[in-house]
Design a protein around this motif. Structure first.
Motif, mmCIF file in Angstrom:
data_model
loop_
_atom_site.group_PDB
_atom_site.id
_atom_site.type_symbol
_atom_site.label_atom_id
_atom_site.label_comp_id
_atom_site.label_asym_id
_atom_site.label_seq_id
_atom_site.Cartn_x
_atom_site.Cartn_y
_atom_site.Cartn_z
ATOM 1 N N UNK A 135 12.960 19.606 13.376
ATOM 2 C CA UNK A 135 13.806 20.195 12.335
ATOM 3 C C UNK A 135 12.982 20.504 11.089
ATOM 4 N N UNK A 136 12.025 19.633 10.777
ATOM 5 C CA UNK A 136 11.216 19.806 9.572
ATOM 6 C C UNK A 136 10.108 20.842 9.756
ATOM 7 N N UNK A 137 9.908 21.313 10.968
ATOM 8 C CA UNK A 137 8.876 22.326 11.229
ATOM 9 C C UNK A 137 9.456 23.610 11.824
ATOM 10 N N UNK A 138 10.756 23.779 11.732
ATOM 11 C CA UNK A 138 11.456 24.990 12.195
ATOM 12 C C UNK A 138 11.384 25.209 13.698
ATOM 13 N N UNK A 139 11.045 24.181 14.456
ATOM 14 C CA UNK A 139 10.988 24.337 15.915
ATOM 15 C C UNK A 139 12.386 24.280 16.527
ATOM 16 N N UNK A 140 13.309 23.624 15.838
ATOM 17 C CA UNK A 140 14.703 23.582 16.268
ATOM 18 C C UNK A 140 15.558 23.276 15.048
ATOM 19 N N UNK A 141 16.869 23.327 15.227
ATOM 20 C CA UNK A 141 17.803 23.066 14.130
ATOM 21 C C UNK A 141 18.766 21.957 14.524
ATOM 22 N N UNK A 142 19.190 21.146 13.547
ATOM 23 C CA UNK A 142 20.130 20.072 13.851
ATOM 24 C C UNK A 142 21.531 20.611 14.116
ATOM 25 N N UNK A 143 22.285 19.856 14.900
ATOM 26 C CA UNK A 143 23.693 20.191 15.117
ATOM 27 C C UNK A 143 24.467 19.928 13.825
#
Length: 109
Positions: A35-43
């Protein structure tokens, strides 16, 4: 400021490691790192949990709009601050002592 920066700055503002924040919201450290590196996003549910733990508004964390911090009376102890201190302290305790602490907490329950 994008979501990744809001998460990172809020976590660091609370002086939490990635592992400590991940433990508090019930996710893996690697998920938080993504989440902190833009690889994925939290629900949305994880954003809600994170906003509570970090003491920031859900709207601000999710969108960047509105007030960052939740209003709290100045003379009260914040539950999340106490939770964070407990989590930081637990990381330094061996397993046998953690079990003893757990038994005490259950007895107090």
């Amino acid at each position: 400021m994008d979501l990744t920066i809001r998460i990172l700055r809020s976590r660091k503002g609370k002086k939490l490691s990635q592992q400590a924040l991940a433990d508090l919201i019930g996710i893996s450290r690697s998920a938080l790192a993504q989440w902190e590196t833009k690889m994925s996003s939290p629900s949305l549910e994880n954003l809600r949990k994170m906003s509570e733990v970090l003491g920031v508004s859900f709207e601000w964390l999710a969108t960047g709009r509105g007030n960052q911090y939740l209003a709290q009376p100045a003379d009260t102890i914040c539950d999340t601050d106490v939770d964070h201190e407990i989590m930081r302290s637990l990381h330094q305790v061996d397993l046998k002592k953690k079990r003893a602490i757990l038994n005490i907490l259950k007895a107090m329950g």
